[in-house]
Design a protein around this motif. Structure first.
Motif, PDB file in Angstrom:
ATOM      1  N   PHE A  14       1.223   2.229 -11.065  1.00  0.00           N
ATOM      2  CA  PHE A  14      -0.021   2.931 -11.250  1.00  0.00           C
ATOM      3  C   PHE A  14      -0.755   1.908 -11.883  1.00  0.00           C
ATOM      4  CE2 PHE A  14       0.596   7.118 -10.002  1.00  0.00           C
ATOM      5  CZ  PHE A  14       1.820   7.485 -10.281  1.00  0.00           C
ATOM      6  N   GLU A  15      -2.108   1.934 -11.697  1.00  0.00           N
ATOM      7  CA  GLU A  15      -3.146   1.366 -12.109  1.00  0.00           C
ATOM      8  C   GLU A  15      -3.188   1.178 -13.860  1.00  0.00           C
ATOM      9  OE1 GLU A  15      -7.298   2.601 -11.056  1.00  0.00           O
ATOM     10  OE2 GLU A  15      -7.815   0.630 -11.215  1.00  0.00           O
ATOM     11  N   VAL A 114      -0.681  -0.601  -5.446  1.00  0.00           N
ATOM     12  CA  VAL A 114      -1.234   0.055  -6.978  1.00  0.00           C
ATOM     13  C   VAL A 114      -1.759   1.392  -6.673  1.00  0.00           C
ATOM     14  CG1 VAL A 114      -2.733  -0.481  -8.849  1.00  0.00           C
ATOM     15  CG2 VAL A 114      -1.484  -2.383  -7.726  1.00  0.00           C
ATOM     16  N   LYS A 115      -1.436   2.267  -7.548  1.00  0.00           N
ATOM     17  CA  LYS A 115      -2.065   3.758  -7.310  1.00  0.00           C
ATOM     18  C   LYS A 115      -2.907   4.005  -8.211  1.00  0.00           C
ATOM     19  CE  LYS A 115       2.576   5.260  -5.399  1.00  0.00           C
ATOM     20  NZ  LYS A 115       3.726   6.200  -5.443  1.00  0.00           N
ATOM     21  N   PRO A 116      -4.014   4.837  -7.909  1.00  0.00           N
ATOM     22  CA  PRO A 116      -4.953   5.061  -8.850  1.00  0.00           C
ATOM     23  C   PRO A 116      -4.218   6.238 -10.053  1.00  0.00           C
ATOM     24  CG  PRO A 116      -5.438   6.017  -6.829  1.00  0.00           C
ATOM     25  CD  PRO A 116      -4.417   5.114  -6.642  1.00  0.00           C
TER      26      PRO A 116
END
Lengths: 116, 112
Positions: A14-15, A114-116
């Motif tokens: 995650f970001e 990378v996920k928001p």
């Protein structure tokens, strides 16, 4: 002969979270160590390198890596990732002192998403 | 400063045809390396040149040849192309054989 193993083929994160990409190598001689990043449809960009001296190496974009000779590892870390860090990361080694040429041997790559 | 330049960026060829890939190193860099990256794979070393002489050779097929010219640019010649030659071909240059390698954007070769 040398070999490089990147232990994770994919790392979702995650970001703003930290990330660690693991790299182990095998070589009968002393080596230089590198991390390269490849953004989609682009070439390889050098993130950082270890040649000698301090085992903690700082690179571009907030990345750092630590050389551990006893464990033959060169793990890459970033304390807080951004969406723009989504890319494939390659660990590579080359022989020290090979005056005739210094080809790089790459690991299989780790894809960071990378996920928001 | 200009980086490593590779041309063409994309190339489409038929089986059994010939292809020539060009690499222009960073100014003053005298060492050039060629790598092949197949789909979903890591880059594999093909061949390198230092001061216009071949310095090392990797898993390069006999159908491929390369050279480095007096201005230090390099060309990779590939003949009797096969479907399996479809890949991204990277050139890297360095200032001397022990210096850090800087990569070009690659040439994507597609063999149909």
């Amino acid at each position: 002969a040398q070999s490089v193993t990147q232990l994770d083929s994919q790392v979702p994160v995650f970001e703003e979270a930290p990330v660690e990409l693991r790299c182990n190598y095998s070589s009968s001689v002393s080596v230089y160590l590198f991390w390269y990043v490849q953004y989609p449809n682009q070439g390889l960009q050098l993130l950082l390198k270890y040649l000698s001296g301090s085992t903690l190496v700082k690179g571009i974009n907030g990345f750092e890596a630590e050389f551990n000779k006893s464990q033959t590892s060169f793990h890459l870390r970033k304390p807080s990732v951004h969406i723009s860090d989504t890319a494939e990361y390659f660990c590579a080694v080359s022989d020290q002192g090979k005056a005739a040429g210094n080809k790089l041997t790459f690991g299989g790559g780790t894809r960071v998403l990378v996920k928001p | 400063a200009a980086g490593v330049i590779q041309s063409p960026r994309h190339l489409i060829k038929e089986k059994r045809e010939t292809a020539t890939l060009k690499c222009y190193p960073i100014s003053r860099h005298d060492t050039v390396y060629w790598y092949q990256q197949g789909p979903g794979q890591d880059p594999q070393f093909l061949i390198s040149f230092y001061e216009k002489m071949q310095s090392d050779k990797g898993s390069i097929p006999d159908r491929f040849s390369a050279q480095q010219f007096s201005d230090y640019h390099s060309e990779l010649n590939m003949s009797s192309l096969e479907l399996g030659d479809s890949a991204l071909y990277f050139c890297a240059s360095s200032l001397g054989p022990l210096d850090t390698q800087y990569f070009g954007p690659g040439t994507r070769l597609t063999v149909l």
